[in-house]
Design a protein around this motif. Structure first.
Motif, PDB file in Angstrom:
ATOM      1  N   PRO A  75      -6.344  25.691  31.670  1.00 22.55           N
ATOM      2  CA  PRO A  75      -5.588  24.604  32.294  1.00 22.55           C
ATOM      3  C   PRO A  75      -6.092  24.409  33.718  1.00 22.55           C
ATOM      4  O   PRO A  75      -6.279  25.373  34.443  1.00 22.55           O
ATOM      5  N   MET A  76      -6.319  23.147  34.080  1.00 25.15           N
ATOM      6  CA  MET A  76      -6.920  22.874  35.381  1.00 25.15           C
ATOM      7  C   MET A  76      -6.026  23.342  36.528  1.00 25.15           C
ATOM      8  O   MET A  76      -6.490  23.482  37.659  1.00 25.15           O
ATOM      9  N   THR A  77      -4.748  23.565  36.231  1.00 22.99           N
ATOM     10  CA  THR A  77      -3.830  23.952  37.306  1.00 22.99           C
ATOM     11  C   THR A  77      -4.133  25.332  37.861  1.00 22.99           C
ATOM     12  O   THR A  77      -3.783  25.629  38.991  1.00 22.99           O
ATOM     13  N   ILE A  78      -4.838  26.183  37.070  1.00 24.33           N
ATOM     14  CA  ILE A  78      -5.087  27.533  37.582  1.00 24.33           C
ATOM     15  C   ILE A  78      -6.056  27.509  38.762  1.00 24.33           C
ATOM     16  O   ILE A  78      -6.178  28.480  39.479  1.00 24.33           O
ATOM     17  N   ARG A 113      -6.521  21.142  44.698  1.00 24.79           N
ATOM     18  CA  ARG A 113      -7.733  20.506  45.182  1.00 24.79           C
ATOM     19  C   ARG A 113      -8.921  20.705  44.248  1.00 24.79           C
ATOM     20  O   ARG A 113      -9.556  19.765  43.780  1.00 24.79           O
ATOM     21  N   LEU A 114      -9.207  21.988  43.978  1.00 25.91           N
ATOM     22  CA  LEU A 114     -10.345  22.299  43.116  1.00 25.91           C
ATOM     23  C   LEU A 114     -10.119  21.747  41.710  1.00 25.91           C
ATOM     24  O   LEU A 114     -11.027  21.225  41.063  1.00 25.91           O
ATOM     25  N   GLY A 115      -8.857  21.840  41.281  1.00 25.25           N
ATOM     26  CA  GLY A 115      -8.502  21.345  39.949  1.00 25.25           C
ATOM     27  C   GLY A 115      -8.797  19.859  39.814  1.00 25.25           C
ATOM     28  O   GLY A 115      -9.406  19.423  38.845  1.00 25.25           O
ATOM     29  N   LEU A 116      -8.387  19.091  40.820  1.00 27.71           N
ATOM     30  CA  LEU A 116      -8.632  17.644  40.803  1.00 27.71           C
ATOM     31  C   LEU A 116     -10.121  17.346  40.837  1.00 27.71           C
ATOM     32  O   LEU A 116     -10.623  16.484  40.123  1.00 27.71           O
ATOM     33  N   ALA A 125     -14.262  14.614  39.283  1.00 24.70           N
ATOM     34  CA  ALA A 125     -15.636  14.458  39.758  1.00 24.70           C
ATOM     35  C   ALA A 125     -16.634  15.134  38.828  1.00 24.70           C
ATOM     36  O   ALA A 125     -17.725  14.629  38.603  1.00 24.70           O
ATOM     37  N   ALA A 126     -16.265  16.265  38.259  1.00 26.08           N
ATOM     38  CA  ALA A 126     -17.255  17.088  37.544  1.00 26.08           C
ATOM     39  C   ALA A 126     -17.861  16.473  36.274  1.00 26.08           C
ATOM     40  O   ALA A 126     -19.047  16.628  36.064  1.00 26.08           O
ATOM     41  N   PRO A 127     -17.228  15.780  35.381  1.00 27.35           N
ATOM     42  CA  PRO A 127     -15.805  15.497  35.178  1.00 27.35           C
ATOM     43  C   PRO A 127     -15.307  16.274  33.972  1.00 27.35           C
ATOM     44  O   PRO A 127     -15.036  15.706  32.917  1.00 27.35           O
TER      45      PRO A 127
END
Lengths: 333, 279
Positions: free
Chosen positions: B206-209, B213-216, B221-223
């Protein structure tokens, strides 16, 4: 008379410049230097010609070939191969040409030769009847039968080269480029390669352009030679003309009835360069006729046998390079 | 093989696809030449996959929830992204070997064949055993879907294969774009591989971990957030912790197209650069 429709390779003012980074005067700072590997080279090749492309290492031979086969895009100038711009239509060009790199195989290393050929049939979409006929013919000409089912990695250099030759000609290319096709081969394999090139050129009308350092390749195959040095074309014409223009010595080898001291001959320019028992070697200018010298020796000495050797092409080419004005040396490509 | 009509972009695409399948088969045959090696690699691959599955099972068994996500939800995220990356790796993974081929001059041979450079690069050194890596995440996807407590509407059901497909395209595009760097710096093979592996690892959780900032950053961007995170939020029927618009959950196909376009441009620039500078 050159028929315009006959021209299959057209090079007009081709120039290839590489950017090199050198360490500048101040350390760490790197300067960008433009180095021209090929400068303003122009020539045309007509269908069915065999052309030798000569020059020392780093002279621009490979760069020219790479532009012609669509690997490199020229910095400026115009190139047309079989009517195609190699820089823009790489795939269309690839179907019409064959390429043999002496030092690098285009075959699939871990597959038997037969499989590499079958793969070429699909990738080049060779009609089945053409493929079978060509393969049968090349297998016979190059005696591939005994190792058709051997993986390429287990082949000798000579066998591999014969496989590479077959792969380059299977799709009936209009033009085949060969970069040092006989390098490292034994005498038998070299002869097989030359015979194959001569026959495909004669039978199929395939245009052939080859680079080589082997005198015999040139002498046996190429009527016309191009000589490049320092990126510039220095000579374009018949091999005999090149020899004549640059002179050099021919060698007369005579076998006498008995060992004698070095012969003294009156023919201008002729001199003994080596004596070994009854055999002696005499050098004389390539532009002069051998007849007076032979007549003189036959009249004055017990002559048993004789032969005449032309100056090796390598020597002729070297003379061409050294006779030209010195120019900055381009980087090897 | 029937003669292929090459007229038009569809014909070209079909011809290149045919060449791709043929070269994959050939790569497999080449690998099969070394039977002991292939057998060993396949055995190791199977063993590694089993161990991986066991390890994941143990971790998840001791982990009732991660950052508010239930075990089944974490497994679903993990499975869908890992599956997308594994498929991409199986399809175009070998592009990262390009650097070696440029280094030792074999790339010139690629340019004289009448086949797209990308198709050849993607099949340069195919590792057939990599296909085995698809099994583990596929099992996890199936198991987690069964365990998920969601209402399987038609939309949700269809979104699962769609998100894996789009994720595969995004991941594959990332591999190709990263490998384009090798035309400029052929020695960067390891760095490119590390980047690919890194993004594959990052996309699994989960991107929340990673914090907001990094998660977003990773998401947009990465994406890699579009590989599985955002569409998964829809499947799992969860609010977006980052508060991104609801529509982003369905934006993966668009992002996939965009990523493919960027990768194509980067790859073409790389080939053009190679052809103007040589090696």
């Amino acid at each position: 008379m050159t028929d315009q429709d006959d021209v299959v390779i057209e090079v007009a003012g081709a120039t290839k410049t590489f950017v090199q980074r050198r360490r500048g005067e101040r350390r760490l700072r790197r300067e960008r230097v433009d180095v021209a590997a090929v400068r303003d080279v122009s020539f045309t090749v007509r269908a069915g010609e065999i052309v030798g492309y000569l020059g020392p290492n780093g002279a621009g031979k490979s760069t020219t070939i790479k532009m012609l086969i669509g690997v490199l895009t020229p910095t400026s100038g115009r190139l047309r191969v079989a009517g195609i711009d190699p820089a823009r239509q790489r795939i269309a060009l690839a179907r019409r040409i064959g390429v043999v790199f002496g030092q690098r195989s285009t075959l699939w290393y871990d597959l038997p030769l037969r499989d590499s050929f079958a793969l070429a049939r699909h990738l080049y979409r060779i009609p089945d009847d053409r493929f079978q006929a060509n393969l049968r013919r090349f297998v016979e000409m190059l005696d591939l039968g005994p190792f058709l089912d051997t993986p390429v990695r287990q082949l000798s250099l000579g066998q591999r080269m014969r496989g590479d030759l077959t792969a380059a000609f299977l799709h009936d290319p209009a033009i085949v480029y060969l970069d040092e096709p006989t390098i490292g081969l034994d005498v038998v394999s070299k002869a097989a390669v030359r015979a194959f090139l001569a026959e495909t050129n004669r039978e199929n009308g395939t245009t052939i352009m080859l680079t080589t350092h082997d005198t015999a390749d040139i002498e046996q195959l190429c009527r016309r030679v191009l000589v490049i040095d320092h990126g510039r074309l220095g000579f374009d014409g018949e091999l005999a003309v090149l020899r004549e223009r640059l002179g050099g010595d021919r060698t007369l080898v005579v076998d006498l009835a008995e060992p004698l001291p070095a012969l003294s001959v009156a023919t201008p320019g002729a001199r003994v360069i080596r004596v070994d028992g009854p055999r002696q070697w005499l050098a004389f200018p390539a532009t002069a006729s051998a007849a007076p010298l032979v007549a003189e020796i036959a009249a004055r000495y017990p002559l048993v046998d004789l032969s005449i050797r032309e100056p090796p092409i390598e020597e002729v080419v070297t003379r061409l390079y050294t006779s030209g004005a010195p120019t900055p040396r381009p980087a090897p490509d | 093989m029937a003669p292929v009509d090459e007229a038009g972009p569809v014909g070209v695409l079909r011809a290149q696809l045919g060449a791709y399948l043929l070269l994959v088969r050939i790569a497999f045959r080449q690998a099969a030449q070394y039977r002991a090696s292939l057998a060993l690699m396949t055995a190791t691959e199977v063993a590694a996959t089993m161990l991986d599955l066991a390890a994941i099972g143990i971790v998840f068994a001791h982990l009732p929830a991660l950052d508010g996500f239930s075990l089944a939800e974490v497994a679903f995220l993990y499975g869908t992204s890992a599956l997308a990356f594994a498929l991409a790796e199986a399809l175009v993974g070998p592009v990262d070997r390009l650097g070696w081929h440029i280094r030792d001059g074999r790339f010139d041979v690629v340019l004289i064949r009448p086949v797209s450079v990308l198709v050849q690069a993607a099949t340069l050194s195919f590792a057939p055993q990599r296909i085995g890596r698809v099994v583990q995440p596929a099992v996890i996807v199936v198991v987690s879907c069964a365990a998920l407590d969601v209402d399987w509407t038609a939309g949700r059901t269809l979104l699962v294969p769609a998100m894996v497909l789009c994720g595969t395209v995004i991941a594959g595009s990332a591999f190709v774009a990263a490998a384009s760097v090798l035309f400029v710096a052929p020695d960067a093979t390891v760095a490119v591989a590390a980047l690919a592996q890194g993004s594959a690892l990052a996309a699994r959780y989960p991107m929340t971990i990673y914090g907001r900032r990094l998660g977003l950053l990773l998401t947009v961007a990465a994406p890699i957030g579009f590989v599985s995170w955002l569409p998964a939020l829809y499947v799992l029927d969860r609010p977006d912790p980052f508060g991104l618009p609801f529509a982003t959950r369905f934006a993966s196909p668009l992002v996939a197209l965009l990523a493919a376009a960027v990768a194509t441009l980067a790859w073409r620039a790389g080939v053009r650069r190679y052809r103007s500078t040589g090696n």
